[in-house]
Design an enzyme around this catalytic site. Structure first.
Site, mmCIF file in Angstrom:
data_model
loop_
_atom_site.group_PDB
_atom_site.id
_atom_site.type_symbol
_atom_site.label_atom_id
_atom_site.label_comp_id
_atom_site.label_asym_id
_atom_site.label_seq_id
_atom_site.Cartn_x
_atom_site.Cartn_y
_atom_site.Cartn_z
ATOM 1 N N ASP A 38 4.967 56.759 66.596
ATOM 2 C CA ASP A 38 5.676 57.309 67.850
ATOM 3 C C ASP A 38 4.693 58.492 68.165
ATOM 4 O OD1 ASP A 38 7.675 55.447 67.128
ATOM 5 O OD2 ASP A 38 8.967 56.918 66.480
ATOM 6 N N ASP A 84 15.859 47.227 70.699
ATOM 7 C CA ASP A 84 16.450 48.353 70.093
ATOM 8 C C ASP A 84 18.021 48.001 70.267
ATOM 9 O OD1 ASP A 84 14.483 49.576 69.902
ATOM 10 O OD2 ASP A 84 14.374 50.653 71.683
#
Length: 489
Positions: free
Chosen positions: A248, A367
């Site tokens: 990330d 997600d």
């Protein structure tokens, strides 16, 4: 782990059919229409084990036809050549032969066919003597009726009624083959399998593609023969589970938080990616976690640098909104591109990217919180059901689903929480689609990786905190997987 019963579903079982000591395949069970593939079945068995197979399926076609044990020595050599479990059938019709296979040869499970149709009491006796986990029954179906004697005779028994009899006498596992599909590469008879309930089913006959193997993962297992021998499926790819570190990034730095908030700086992405590559990572995901919310382009410059310095396949995610941006990511060195919020807003993006670049390049990231699809870094609910959306993505041309758990209402099993993957939701997605599924969100220890592979049909595990915080290396995770019998490169 028992060597006769393996946890989970969707076990891919390579087949070696023996006729005159050779590995062959028949077309629709016709002994006059055989194709020989190897005169060294033991070497072939070693090849399958090397690919990561966790079970082998051996059939003595000579024995199936006349009840002989013509290929006994060949089976003995196969058993000596590999350490993985073997199930074997063909001509096993007496208590002495059952004991010969299980005790003298060291075969782990025997498959009873003709004798099970003619004498169900014998099957019950063998279960009592050897255990239900070691006795499997082959249900060979032609036009709805059970065939016997190497598929040469019609018993007249309805296959569903026969299966009910097997359940009543304590049979736990059956191998069900549609003879009309066997060796044809026309896909299994899924309609037939849908009629069978209350017993573990191993799918056999007609497997033609990797999609068939993935569709079969809702069952106990699937046998693959001709599709492998004819190059229709890549068992190295299908059998090995992947470990994918995820980086990330924000402003060119790797960060980690919980559900993409409370971020902590981890370090330089290129240096970290190199370290994971050296440890044996199968792929690496570069995720720009703020690009979508900031309405800016993804980190193409960083991707280009990474591609120049690394050999491991890279996937880019975050901020990809158009087919043109998708193409730019590929030009900068991405092997795959992940789309999430933009795909929800414009589902045709999945179809257009798949048609232009190939489905194998298209990853749809989902997600999820509870059962709801979330977008914009997990901050905005969509009202979409996760499983329904995954199925639609597959229909639109997605080649892979990356499911990241953002946690339930109690915050458990969420990205960065380190309390384990969301096993139930991951399993539900795997059972709903036939494309690869990557599990993500919540990995905090090596056992979490083992559990998600054991308890779901996922093809890969995305890992971040476990590696970033030095709790384990990629190599240590893979060593643990191998120790548990989970194949990996």
């Amino acid at each position: 782990m028992s060597n006769t019963e393996l946890n989970g579903k969707g076990l891919i079982i390579p087949a070696i059919d023996l006729l005159g000591g050779e590995a062959v395949r028949l077309f629709q069970g016709d002994y006059g229409r055989k194709t020989a593939y190897s005169d060294d079945p033991a070497g072939l068995a070693r090849e399958f084990e090397g690919m990561g197979a966790r079970y082998l399926h051996i059939v003595d076609l000579d024995g199936a036809k006349d009840g002989s044990t013509a290929n006994l020595e060949t089976i003995r050599r196969i058993r000596a050549a590999v350490t993985i479990p073997i199930q074997a059938g063909g001509g096993i019709r007496t208590a002495e032969t059952v004991a010969l296979y299980l005790d003298a040869l060291g075969v782990n499970r025997v498959i009873l066919g003709t004798v099970a149709v003619k004498d169900p009491d014998f099957v019950q006796e063998m279960i009592a003597r050897h255990g239900a986990e070691r006795i499997v029954v082959g249900v060979d179906v032609r036009d709805g009726k059970v065939a016997v004697s190497g598929w040469l005779q019609d018993s007249g028994a309805d296959y569903l009624a026969f299966i009910e009899t097997l359940k009543d006498i304590g049979v736990r596992t059956i191998v069900v083959t549609d003879i009309g599909r066997d060796g044809t590469l026309t896909s299994p008879n899924w309609e037939m399998y849908a009629q069978i309930h209350g017993i573990d089913v191993i799918v056999s006959g007609g497997v033609s593609s990797e999609a068939d193997l993935r569709r079969a993962r809702q069952y106990a297992g699937v046998i693959v023969g001709k599709a492998f021998y004819e190059g229709k499926v890549d068992l190295n790819k299908m059998l090995c589970k992947r470990i994918i570190p995820c980086l990330d990034t924000v402003n060119g730095r790797v960060v980690k938080g919980v559900n993409f908030v409370d971020l902590v700086d981890i370090g330089d992405p290129i240096e970290i990616a190199k370290r994971y590559e050296e440890q044996g990572a199968d792929e690496i995901v570069l995720l720009d976690i703020t690009a979508t919310n900031e309405e800016r382009e993804s980190m193409y410059a960083l991707l280009k640098r990474a591609a120049a310095e690394l050999t491991v396949p890279l996937a880019l995610g975050g901020g990809i909104r158009t087919v043109e941006e998708f193409g730019k990511a590929l030009e900068c060195g991405a092997a795959k591109v992940s789309v999430n919020s933009a795909a929800v807003k414009n589902p045709d993006l999945i179809r257009e990217a798949s048609e232009r670049f190939g489905s194998e390049r298209v990853v749809v990231a989902i997600d999820g919180k509870g059962r709801e699809v979330m977008v914009n870094g997990g901050m905005v609910g969509t009202g979409l059901d996760i499983v329904d959306w995954a199925k639609r993505c597959e229909a639109l041309g997605a080649g892979e689903i990356l499911f990241t758990a953002m946690g339930g209402t109690d915050g458990s099993h969420g990205d960065g929480s380190q309390d384990g993957y969301d096993i139930p939701m991951t399993r539900a997605i795997c059972e709903a689609v036939s494309i690869p599924v990557i599990a993500s969100g919540g990995c905090g220890c090596v056992q979490d990786v083992i559990d998600v592979f054991r308890e779901t049909g996922c093809d890969a595990a995305l890992v971040a905190s476990l590696f970033h915080y030095g709790k384990a290396t990629v190599g240590e995770v893979k060593a643990a997987m191998r120790a548990e019998g989970i194949p990996c490169r």
